[in-house]
Design a protein around this motif. Structure first.
Motif, PDB file in Angstrom:
ATOM      1  N   LEU A  44       5.964  23.258 -38.030  1.00 48.88           N
ATOM      2  CA  LEU A  44       7.225  22.393 -37.596  1.00 48.88           C
ATOM      3  C   LEU A  44       7.788  23.116 -36.597  1.00 48.88           C
ATOM      4  N   GLY A  45       7.701  24.454 -36.487  1.00 50.69           N
ATOM      5  CA  GLY A  45       8.248  25.221 -35.320  1.00 50.69           C
ATOM      6  C   GLY A  45       7.468  24.836 -33.862  1.00 50.69           C
ATOM      7  N   GLU A  46       5.982  24.361 -34.150  1.00 53.54           N
ATOM      8  CA  GLU A  46       5.156  24.244 -33.002  1.00 53.54           C
ATOM      9  C   GLU A  46       5.596  22.768 -32.516  1.00 53.54           C
ATOM     10  N   ARG A  47       6.036  21.847 -33.404  1.00 51.92           N
ATOM     11  CA  ARG A  47       6.308  20.562 -33.014  1.00 51.92           C
ATOM     12  C   ARG A  47       7.566  20.372 -32.386  1.00 51.92           C
ATOM     13  N   LEU A  48       8.554  21.265 -32.754  1.00 51.03           N
ATOM     14  CA  LEU A  48       9.853  21.612 -32.135  1.00 51.03           C
ATOM     15  C   LEU A  48       9.613  21.781 -30.822  1.00 51.03           C
ATOM     16  N   GLN A  49       8.541  22.679 -30.488  1.00 45.88           N
ATOM     17  CA  GLN A  49       8.417  23.414 -29.238  1.00 45.88           C
ATOM     18  C   GLN A  49       7.839  22.284 -28.388  1.00 45.88           C
ATOM     19  N   ARG A  50       7.202  21.484 -28.908  1.00 42.17           N
ATOM     20  CA  ARG A  50       6.589  20.484 -27.958  1.00 42.17           C
ATOM     21  C   ARG A  50       7.683  19.423 -27.773  1.00 42.17           C
ATOM     22  N   GLU A  51       8.358  19.144 -28.851  1.00 44.40           N
ATOM     23  CA  GLU A  51       9.625  18.258 -28.441  1.00 44.40           C
ATOM     24  C   GLU A  51      10.838  18.691 -27.479  1.00 44.40           C
ATOM     25  N   ALA A  52      10.733  19.901 -27.600  1.00 42.86           N
ATOM     26  CA  ALA A  52      11.754  20.742 -26.563  1.00 42.86           C
ATOM     27  C   ALA A  52      10.979  20.561 -25.135  1.00 42.86           C
ATOM     28  N   ASN A  53       9.935  20.729 -24.953  1.00 43.45           N
ATOM     29  CA  ASN A  53       9.274  20.680 -23.631  1.00 43.45           C
ATOM     30  C   ASN A  53       9.178  19.231 -23.062  1.00 43.45           C
ATOM     31  N   HIS A  54       8.957  18.313 -24.187  1.00 44.79           N
ATOM     32  CA  HIS A  54       9.081  16.851 -23.695  1.00 44.79           C
ATOM     33  C   HIS A  54      10.305  16.358 -23.142  1.00 44.79           C
ATOM     34  N   ALA A  55      11.536  16.907 -23.732  1.00 48.21           N
ATOM     35  CA  ALA A  55      12.937  16.813 -23.490  1.00 48.21           C
ATOM     36  C   ALA A  55      13.199  17.273 -22.289  1.00 48.21           C
ATOM     37  N   VAL A  56      12.855  18.403 -21.991  1.00 46.42           N
ATOM     38  CA  VAL A  56      13.039  19.045 -20.896  1.00 46.42           C
ATOM     39  C   VAL A  56      12.289  18.195 -19.508  1.00 46.42           C
ATOM     40  N   ALA A  57      11.123  17.859 -20.007  1.00 46.97           N
ATOM     41  CA  ALA A  57      10.405  17.145 -18.772  1.00 46.97           C
ATOM     42  C   ALA A  57      11.111  15.856 -18.391  1.00 46.97           C
ATOM     43  N   GLN A  58      11.626  15.322 -19.509  1.00 52.41           N
ATOM     44  CA  GLN A  58      12.514  13.971 -19.409  1.00 52.41           C
ATOM     45  C   GLN A  58      13.755  14.239 -18.595  1.00 52.41           C
ATOM     46  N   LEU A  59      14.479  15.376 -18.860  1.00 51.37           N
ATOM     47  CA  LEU A  59      15.464  15.669 -18.166  1.00 51.37           C
ATOM     48  C   LEU A  59      15.147  15.915 -16.366  1.00 51.37           C
ATOM     49  N   GLU A  60      14.071  16.561 -16.268  1.00 54.30           N
ATOM     50  CA  GLU A  60      13.919  16.970 -14.892  1.00 54.30           C
ATOM     51  C   GLU A  60      13.415  15.311 -14.166  1.00 54.30           C
ATOM     52  N   LEU A  61      13.220  14.409 -14.702  1.00 56.88           N
ATOM     53  CA  LEU A  61      13.127  13.246 -13.987  1.00 56.88           C
ATOM     54  C   LEU A  61      14.267  12.394 -13.495  1.00 56.88           C
ATOM     55  N   GLU A  62      15.529  13.104 -14.075  1.00 55.35           N
ATOM     56  CA  GLU A  62      16.798  12.447 -13.674  1.00 55.35           C
ATOM     57  C   GLU A  62      17.086  12.978 -12.077  1.00 55.35           C
ATOM     58  N   GLN A  63      17.566  12.177 -11.625  1.00 56.33           N
ATOM     59  CA  GLN A  63      18.138  12.663 -10.078  1.00 56.33           C
ATOM     60  C   GLN A  63      19.525  13.287 -10.160  1.00 56.33           C
ATOM     61  N   ASP A  64      20.337  12.787 -10.791  1.00 55.40           N
ATOM     62  CA  ASP A  64      21.832  13.234 -10.932  1.00 55.40           C
ATOM     63  C   ASP A  64      21.909  14.207 -12.170  1.00 55.40           C
ATOM     64  N   GLN A  65      22.437  15.467 -11.782  1.00 55.35           N
ATOM     65  CA  GLN A  65      22.759  16.416 -12.995  1.00 55.35           C
ATOM     66  C   GLN A  65      23.760  15.876 -13.747  1.00 55.35           C
ATOM     67  N   THR A  66      24.666  15.341 -13.521  1.00 54.61           N
ATOM     68  CA  THR A  66      25.600  14.646 -14.461  1.00 54.61           C
ATOM     69  C   THR A  66      25.167  13.538 -15.462  1.00 54.61           C
ATOM     70  N   ALA A  67      24.020  13.073 -15.147  1.00 46.54           N
ATOM     71  CA  ALA A  67      23.258  12.045 -16.145  1.00 46.54           C
ATOM     72  C   ALA A  67      22.441  12.768 -17.208  1.00 46.54           C
TER      73      ALA A  67
END
Length: 446
Positions: A44-67
């Motif tokens: 589960l820890g490894e899966r949470l790590q992958r999800e966190a990395n995926h979430a960070v990658a999705q955030l970096e696609l946003e152009q606006d920090q407030t979004a």
């Protein structure tokens, strides 16, 4: 009430095997629970790590920090369905998918380093992965968590199912142990039955297919029984010889006493001479029966047994001088039965005491491989041509002493039993020298 014999070999084996089996099963079951939970946590820890990395990658696609919080809020429903949650701190703002956990997880945002963290609240166990990231020059921290309580409940159910199966297997293992122990002890029960048959006279030897661990025991028991038979045979021969030797003089005395002729001085002298011969023969036989002593059946102790015999013969022949010298190599005990050692040495000393004039010298030498007995006397000795006849059954080269000519014959039988040999020669003292050599590394011949 069920009685358990704690001295029983069967009970001891079952107790040890059952205890070892129980220890192994319980230890395996406990380790199974530990390893299973650790494996699930790592997964589960490894899966949470992958999800966190995926979430960070999705955030970096946003152009606006407030979004950024809005982007995470859009997937918060999916997190809740999957029993997940998130807490995000970015640009000074903290947002969470579940406000109830935001306050408790907030201190984790201040800690450094990415890590998998266990968080407990009441009966609920949360597994949280912390992920630090940087976007557009701004530092952020993301916490992704999953409810681990339901997983633990499933693991506990599985663990107890495994425990139940292990208990069934343990019972089967104990039953198999009982069958194995009972089958393994069959040779011992057969041995007990054959010993009972020996005691009742239904058989004269042990004969069974036994494990190699019992071979020596069976051989020793058979040797012991053969030795008893040999001693019984020897005793019967001695009694028969004594009966034969006394039959003629007793018949002659009986005839004289029953006759009508008066007993004159000459006949009285002959009658007295016959009675003295009988008395001397009985005394000689009683001396021989005393030779074995109280230590019969044990391993021979050279110093103790030889000293005891010398003292006994000094009292039997007070007019003779018995000198004893011995040298033992390391250990004083030799692998010769004490009864046989005493009888061998006793026959030699008795023969020397009977035919010596004054002095008897006895030397006993023990090396790592042989035992050598050397006896010299200062008597008349034996002619060279008659030395080869010594040891023949019933052979008497001199009639001046009472006896039946059996002592040296019994000596030869005892020596042959230990694969030894004897030598008769002229003694430096003038009489007879008897040398007996017994190897100490050979098996006894029955």
């Amino acid at each position: 009430m069920l009685h358990i014999d704690r001295r029983s070999l069967r009970i001891r084996l079952l107790a040890w095997l059952g205890g070892v089996a129980l220890l192994v099963v319980v230890t395996t079951w406990l380790l199974h629970g530990i390893f299973l939970q650790s494996l699930a946590r790592d997964f589960l820890g490894e899966r949470l790590q992958r999800e966190a990395n995926h979430a960070v990658a999705q955030l970096e696609l946003e152009q606006d920090q407030t979004a950024v919080p809005t982007a995470l809020d859009s997937v918060s429903q999916g997190y809740q369905v999957l029993h997940h949650l998130y807490v995000l701190r970015f640009n000074g703002l903290v947002s969470a998918s579940d406000p109830q956990w935001q306050q408790q997880l907030a201190p984790l945002l201040d800690e450094s380093g990415d890590a998998l963290i266990d968080v407990n609240r009441g009966t609920q166990h949360m597994l949280v992965y912390r992920r630090h990231f940087e976007w557009q020059g701004t530092q952020g921290v993301l916490l992704v968590g999953e409810d681990f309580s339901q997983v633990e409940a499933g693991l506990a159910t599985l663990h107890w199912w495994v425990g139940g199966i292990a208990a069934v297997l343990l019972g089967m293992l104990i039953m198999l142990n009982m069958l194995a122990v009972n089958r393994g002890l069959i040779p011992l029960w057969q041995l007990r039955q054959q010993l009972e048959a020996l005691r009742s006279g239904k058989r004269d030897r042990l004969s069974l297919v036994a494990p190699s661990e019992l071979d020596e025991l069976v051989d020793q028991l058979n040797w012991f029984m053969d030795d008893i038979d040999l001693r019984l045979k020897r005793s019967r021969e001695s009694v028969a010889n004594l009966s034969h030797a006394l039959k003629t003089p007793l018949a002659a005395i009986t005839q004289v006493l029953r006759g009508n002729r008066p007993i004159d001085e000459n006949r009285r002298h002959k009658l007295l001479s016959r009675i003295e011969d009988i008395n001397a023969q009985l005394a000689a036989e009683l001396r021989r029966s005393r030779i074995a002593g109280p230590n019969a059946g044990r391993m021979a102790n050279v110093t103790r047994d030889s000293s005891r015999l010398i003292e006994m013969f000094r009292s039997l022949y007070p007019e003779r001088i018995f000198n004893l010298t011995h040298s033992a190599h390391e250990k004083d005990q030799v692998p010769i039965e004490a009864h046989d050692f005493s009888e061998i040495l006793g026959i030699v000393l008795d023969n020397a005491g009977k035919w010596s004039n004054r002095c008897i010298n006895c030397d006993i030498a023990v090396s790592t491989t042989t035992l050598t007995l050397t006896t010299d006397d200062d008597g008349f000795g034996v002619a060279e041509e008659d030395l080869s006849r010594l040891g023949e059954r019933g052979a008497r080269l001199d009639e001046r002493r009472p006896g039946y000519g059996l002592g040296l014959s019994i000596l030869a039988q005892l020596i042959a039993r230990y694969s030894g040999h004897s030598r008769f020669e002229r003694s430096p003292l003038g009489g007879l020298r008897v040398t007996v050599t017994l190897p100490l590394a050979v098996e006894v011949i029955n």
